[in-house]
Design a protein around this motif. Sequence first.
Motif, mmCIF file in Angstrom:
data_model
loop_
_atom_site.group_PDB
_atom_site.id
_atom_site.type_symbol
_atom_site.label_atom_id
_atom_site.label_comp_id
_atom_site.label_asym_id
_atom_site.label_seq_id
_atom_site.Cartn_x
_atom_site.Cartn_y
_atom_site.Cartn_z
ATOM 1 N N VAL A 89 -7.441 1.923 -1.409
ATOM 2 C CA VAL A 89 -5.985 1.856 -1.286
ATOM 3 C C VAL A 89 -5.391 1.589 -2.661
ATOM 4 N N LEU B 291 -13.301 -1.045 9.556
ATOM 5 C CA LEU B 291 -12.426 -0.321 8.633
ATOM 6 C C LEU B 291 -12.579 1.179 8.796
ATOM 7 N N VAL C 144 0.847 -1.203 0.000
ATOM 8 C CA VAL C 144 0.000 0.000 0.000
ATOM 9 C C VAL C 144 0.878 1.246 0.000
ATOM 10 N N VAL D 108 -5.349 -6.354 6.293
ATOM 11 C CA VAL D 108 -4.419 -5.231 6.313
ATOM 12 C C VAL D 108 -3.348 -5.575 7.346
ATOM 13 N N VAL E 9 -5.420 2.410 7.765
ATOM 14 C CA VAL E 9 -4.662 1.903 6.624
ATOM 15 C C VAL E 9 -3.704 3.001 6.174
ATOM 16 N N ALA F 146 -3.700 5.634 0.715
ATOM 17 C CA ALA F 146 -5.040 5.279 1.190
ATOM 18 C C ALA F 146 -5.849 6.560 1.320
ATOM 19 N N LEU G 28 -1.564 -5.354 1.998
ATOM 20 C CA LEU G 28 -2.883 -5.961 1.873
ATOM 21 C C LEU G 28 -2.646 -7.374 1.367
ATOM 22 N N ASP H 31 1.739 -0.273 4.777
ATOM 23 C CA ASP H 31 0.995 -1.479 5.113
ATOM 24 C C ASP H 31 0.998 -2.437 3.920
#
Length: 402
Positions: free
Chosen positions: A142, A196, A129, A159, A201, A132, A207, A205
């Motif tokens: 993202v 979320l 990521v 995540v 996020v 976001a 995913l 990070d």
Amino acid sequence: LGFVDVPGHERLVHNMLAGATGIDFVLLVVAADDGPMPQTREHLEIIDLLGLGRGAVALTKSDLADAARLAEVEAQIAGLLHGTSLAGSAVFPVSSVTGDGLDALRAHLAAQAAATRQRDGRGRFRLAVDRAFVLKGTGVVVTGTAHSGTVAVDDRLVVSPRGLEVRVRGIHAQNAAAERGAAGQRCALNLTGPKLDKELVNRGDWLVAPELHSPTSRLDVELRVARHVGRPLQHWTPVHVHLGAARITGRVAVLEGDALAPDASGLVQLVLDSPTIALRGDRVILRDQSARQTLGGGRVLDDSPPTRGRRSAQRIAVLRALGRDDALEALTELVELVPGGVDLARYVRLWNLDDDAAARLHGQPSLVEVPGPTGPVAFAPRRWAALQSRLLEALAAEHEQH
């Protein structure tokens, strides 16, 4: 064919690193009037340390230089590329004012794109990521580069390293709505989940498919020190670690000796100040404590190394085995080194093997599989026979005494 435009300024190298993750081809830009700049050299060193071996050079502003100046800068570029992973790359003098050279560069990029082998879509899905945000009426989105596997609408992901469970509501791949995204593509994923929130996020990070969520604060790495760093990399040096789109502070524990000389390679353990996730083969770049100089780069070998015995001869041999390119060959070597066997579920995750590749590890004559608490454990036949003998001897001694 997709482009990731990264900043050139030396103070934005961390942004350049976030963008360079997962690309297949480098277009290095040098202006004819300025020639190679300090940041050009640093970008090239990072490209070399990332192991990116395909690229070309756009020699821009060719309308501002005569033939002698163009020849001079081309010679400087050739000298700069010499000894790096981009040595011998084609140079294209171009002008955005006159249009000279652009057709040739465009044709070269198209040919390179056509010759690029499709990124291996096997393995579980991972996306680094780098952005976001929230779109009104859409929710959390993202963006990033897909490093492995495929993703589809309604897939369940995590995540990581936070461990937040999400579902994929929509996908844009290469700037177009799609039902699926795949390794090598730039993807934007619209996410939903009961807990979320955009603040949960962040850049850096990952995913990932749920099977790959395994946060760690230690990584064993095969590292090469930058050629122009000027001094050896000392044990316990504080560093900034760039992995995927993340930048994490930590320290370097040199596993062989007390330091690594410039342009030398060796094994190190990265002790991180905050958790991340990584798999074998992931590329890392180290920069100094002030984030002004690139110190080295390499690839991850193990994401859950021991805290004790990390410099032992046996542990070094284990890391050498993990450096092999073939998962089965590495496993066959590992079981000879590890008396307690190799947890196959963890091994499959570390290599991010798909179901077919994982199945090939089973039933090998060089391995004995024993049921364990989390799945099968692999032993070398001689190791397993020795454990059986020890157990029977211990039982026999116990029975004689009692």
